[in-house]
Write a protein that holds these residues in place. Sequence first.
Motif, PDB file in Angstrom:
ATOM      1  N   ALA A  15     -29.722 -23.656 -33.735  1.00  0.00           N
ATOM      2  CA  ALA A  15     -30.114 -23.629 -32.319  1.00  0.00           C
ATOM      3  C   ALA A  15     -31.525 -23.080 -32.141  1.00  0.00           C
ATOM      4  O   ALA A  15     -32.194 -23.384 -31.136  1.00  0.00           O
ATOM      5  N   ASP A  16     -31.987 -22.267 -33.093  1.00  0.00           N
ATOM      6  CA  ASP A  16     -33.323 -21.681 -32.991  1.00  0.00           C
ATOM      7  C   ASP A  16     -34.432 -22.735 -33.085  1.00  0.00           C
ATOM      8  O   ASP A  16     -35.584 -22.456 -32.736  1.00  0.00           O
ATOM      9  N   LEU A  17     -34.098 -23.940 -33.552  1.00  0.00           N
ATOM     10  CA  LEU A  17     -35.097 -24.991 -33.710  1.00  0.00           C
ATOM     11  C   LEU A  17     -35.277 -25.815 -32.440  1.00  0.00           C
ATOM     12  O   LEU A  17     -36.128 -26.708 -32.401  1.00  0.00           O
ATOM     13  N   GLY A  18     -34.476 -25.549 -31.424  1.00  0.00           N
ATOM     14  CA  GLY A  18     -34.725 -26.161 -30.119  1.00  0.00           C
ATOM     15  C   GLY A  18     -34.252 -27.589 -29.948  1.00  0.00           C
ATOM     16  O   GLY A  18     -34.796 -28.323 -29.112  1.00  0.00           O
ATOM     17  N   ALA A  19     -33.252 -28.024 -30.699  1.00  0.00           N
ATOM     18  CA  ALA A  19     -32.715 -29.377 -30.508  1.00  0.00           C
ATOM     19  C   ALA A  19     -32.081 -29.498 -29.129  1.00  0.00           C
ATOM     20  O   ALA A  19     -31.491 -28.543 -28.608  1.00  0.00           O
ATOM     21  N   GLN A  20     -32.191 -30.695 -28.550  1.00  0.00           N
ATOM     22  CA  GLN A  20     -31.635 -30.955 -27.232  1.00  0.00           C
ATOM     23  C   GLN A  20     -30.765 -32.199 -27.259  1.00  0.00           C
ATOM     24  O   GLN A  20     -30.843 -33.016 -28.178  1.00  0.00           O
ATOM     25  N   SER A  21     -29.942 -32.330 -26.253  1.00  0.00           N
ATOM     26  CA  SER A  21     -29.110 -33.522 -26.119  1.00  0.00           C
ATOM     27  C   SER A  21     -29.997 -34.757 -26.077  1.00  0.00           C
ATOM     28  O   SER A  21     -31.010 -34.791 -25.381  1.00  0.00           O
ATOM     29  N   GLY A  22     -29.627 -35.774 -26.842  1.00  0.00           N
ATOM     30  CA  GLY A  22     -30.410 -36.996 -26.904  1.00  0.00           C
ATOM     31  C   GLY A  22     -31.416 -37.039 -28.031  1.00  0.00           C
ATOM     32  O   GLY A  22     -31.945 -38.107 -28.349  1.00  0.00           O
ATOM     33  N   ASP A  23     -31.715 -35.896 -28.650  1.00  0.00           N
ATOM     34  CA  ASP A  23     -32.636 -35.884 -29.789  1.00  0.00           C
ATOM     35  C   ASP A  23     -32.015 -36.585 -30.996  1.00  0.00           C
ATOM     36  O   ASP A  23     -30.793 -36.609 -31.164  1.00  0.00           O
ATOM     37  N   VAL A  24     -32.874 -37.138 -31.834  1.00  0.00           N
ATOM     38  CA  VAL A  24     -32.463 -37.613 -33.149  1.00  0.00           C
ATOM     39  C   VAL A  24     -32.875 -36.536 -34.148  1.00  0.00           C
ATOM     40  O   VAL A  24     -34.063 -36.241 -34.291  1.00  0.00           O
ATOM     41  N   VAL A  25     -31.899 -35.934 -34.814  1.00  0.00           N
ATOM     42  CA  VAL A  25     -32.164 -34.829 -35.735  1.00  0.00           C
ATOM     43  C   VAL A  25     -31.926 -35.309 -37.165  1.00  0.00           C
ATOM     44  O   VAL A  25     -30.825 -35.758 -37.505  1.00  0.00           O
ATOM     45  N   GLY A  83     -24.906 -33.114 -28.340  1.00  0.00           N
ATOM     46  CA  GLY A  83     -25.226 -34.462 -27.887  1.00  0.00           C
ATOM     47  C   GLY A  83     -26.382 -35.093 -28.617  1.00  0.00           C
ATOM     48  O   GLY A  83     -26.967 -36.074 -28.155  1.00  0.00           O
ATOM     49  N   ALA A  84     -26.718 -34.561 -29.793  1.00  0.00           N
ATOM     50  CA  ALA A  84     -27.785 -35.120 -30.611  1.00  0.00           C
ATOM     51  C   ALA A  84     -27.218 -36.137 -31.595  1.00  0.00           C
ATOM     52  O   ALA A  84     -26.036 -36.116 -31.926  1.00  0.00           O
ATOM     53  N   THR A  85     -28.087 -37.036 -32.047  1.00  0.00           N
ATOM     54  CA  THR A  85     -27.738 -37.964 -33.122  1.00  0.00           C
ATOM     55  C   THR A  85     -28.183 -37.348 -34.433  1.00  0.00           C
ATOM     56  O   THR A  85     -29.310 -36.862 -34.544  1.00  0.00           O
ATOM     57  N   VAL A  86     -27.308 -37.371 -35.446  1.00  0.00           N
ATOM     58  CA  VAL A  86     -27.568 -36.674 -36.703  1.00  0.00           C
ATOM     59  C   VAL A  86     -27.719 -37.670 -37.847  1.00  0.00           C
ATOM     60  O   VAL A  86     -26.823 -38.491 -38.091  1.00  0.00           O
ATOM     61  N   VAL A  87     -28.842 -37.584 -38.540  1.00  0.00           N
ATOM     62  CA  VAL A  87     -29.128 -38.374 -39.740  1.00  0.00           C
ATOM     63  C   VAL A  87     -29.213 -37.396 -40.900  1.00  0.00           C
ATOM     64  O   VAL A  87     -29.990 -36.438 -40.847  1.00  0.00           O
ATOM     65  N   LEU A  88     -28.423 -37.630 -41.957  1.00  0.00           N
ATOM     66  CA  LEU A  88     -28.351 -36.692 -43.075  1.00  0.00           C
ATOM     67  C   LEU A  88     -28.764 -37.359 -44.379  1.00  0.00           C
ATOM     68  O   LEU A  88     -28.211 -38.388 -44.765  1.00  0.00           O
ATOM     69  N   ASP A  89     -29.730 -36.747 -45.055  1.00  0.00           N
ATOM     70  CA  ASP A  89     -30.159 -37.182 -46.386  1.00  0.00           C
ATOM     71  C   ASP A  89     -30.043 -35.985 -47.314  1.00  0.00           C
ATOM     72  O   ASP A  89     -30.941 -35.148 -47.394  1.00  0.00           O
ATOM     73  N   ALA A  90     -28.909 -35.892 -47.995  1.00  0.00           N
ATOM     74  CA  ALA A  90     -28.629 -34.749 -48.865  1.00  0.00           C
ATOM     75  C   ALA A  90     -27.839 -35.234 -50.066  1.00  0.00           C
ATOM     76  O   ALA A  90     -27.560 -36.429 -50.211  1.00  0.00           O
TER      77      ALA A  90
END
Length: 323
Positions: A125-135, A161-168
């Motif tokens: 949460a400290d990174l400031g993501a918001q609803s609708g962001d692509v993270v 409410g963010a969209t999450v893309v994971l590359d791990a």
Amino acid sequence: MSHMSFLCVCMSPALDATVVLPEWPTDGSISKDVEEVENVGGKGINVARWIARRGAPVACGGLLGENNSVPFERAFAKFGIVDRFVRVSGSTRRNEMVVTPEGSFKINRKAFPDLTTRNFSFRIADLGAQSGDVVVLSGSLPKCCGSDFYARATRELRALGATVVLDASGAPLREAVVNADAASAPHVIKPNAEECEPLVGFVPKTPEDFRRATAMLNEKVPYVIISDGGAGCWFNGVFVAAPEVTVLDTTAAGDTLLAEWCYRMFATCEHQACDSKIWTDESRLTDAAQWAVAAGSAACTMPGGDPPTVEFVRKLHGSLRSS
């Protein structure tokens, strides 16, 4: 059209150096007049840099060492990336890719080895993501994060409410996918063939294998990108072959591929990014896949993770479209 903002998370940034030697070293040899290119790197930073080059609003956050943060800060200012990194004591690691006419190898150091789960506290949460962001969550994790970091971050971001893309890879990828339900898994993942094994129980090698692995992963994740090395990439079971290029350095190639795909899919989109309708937009999906492979292939021709030119990416994309 909605114009979405991107947030790239990079918990293990690095100063990436490419050292070019005139020949493969032998025991006791001294290489003189060595060429070296150094760039700020880390998978999340690489993704953010290319999205910024494409002109989309993007922030990047994670951990940076206080002792050598200046090169990163200069790069963020140069490319127009909003800096949301948390500064920690010590230095950010430095990695080297050594390139010779006979072959190459890479040295990756541990990220923030002095941080432990006891003396480290970090909230997504400290990174400031918001609803609708692509993270975009990408890259390895320092031990201080714990292997469930991406799983926890994904749950928190999806609830927001963010969209999450994971590359791990490894345990962080497995915990974020296998141990999640359909409501808490990432929307997109990008493993390579070997990284699929902990998720589906085998390493895909044939087209049938890649399609079967994709179908299994689609039970949790709406969209699956599986890279197949220099051959190309599978996009939810559809293969796009890579164009022929002269490979100089593969640093950031996969990150550039993912960044271009995200840009093409989400930068100007008719739907909310996490809306299921976007995964049935075949024209957008096909276009994004082709552009992504063109961008990733172009990145292979650059030293030290330097981004390629947009013009070269466009040229390679044109060859894909006509093939």
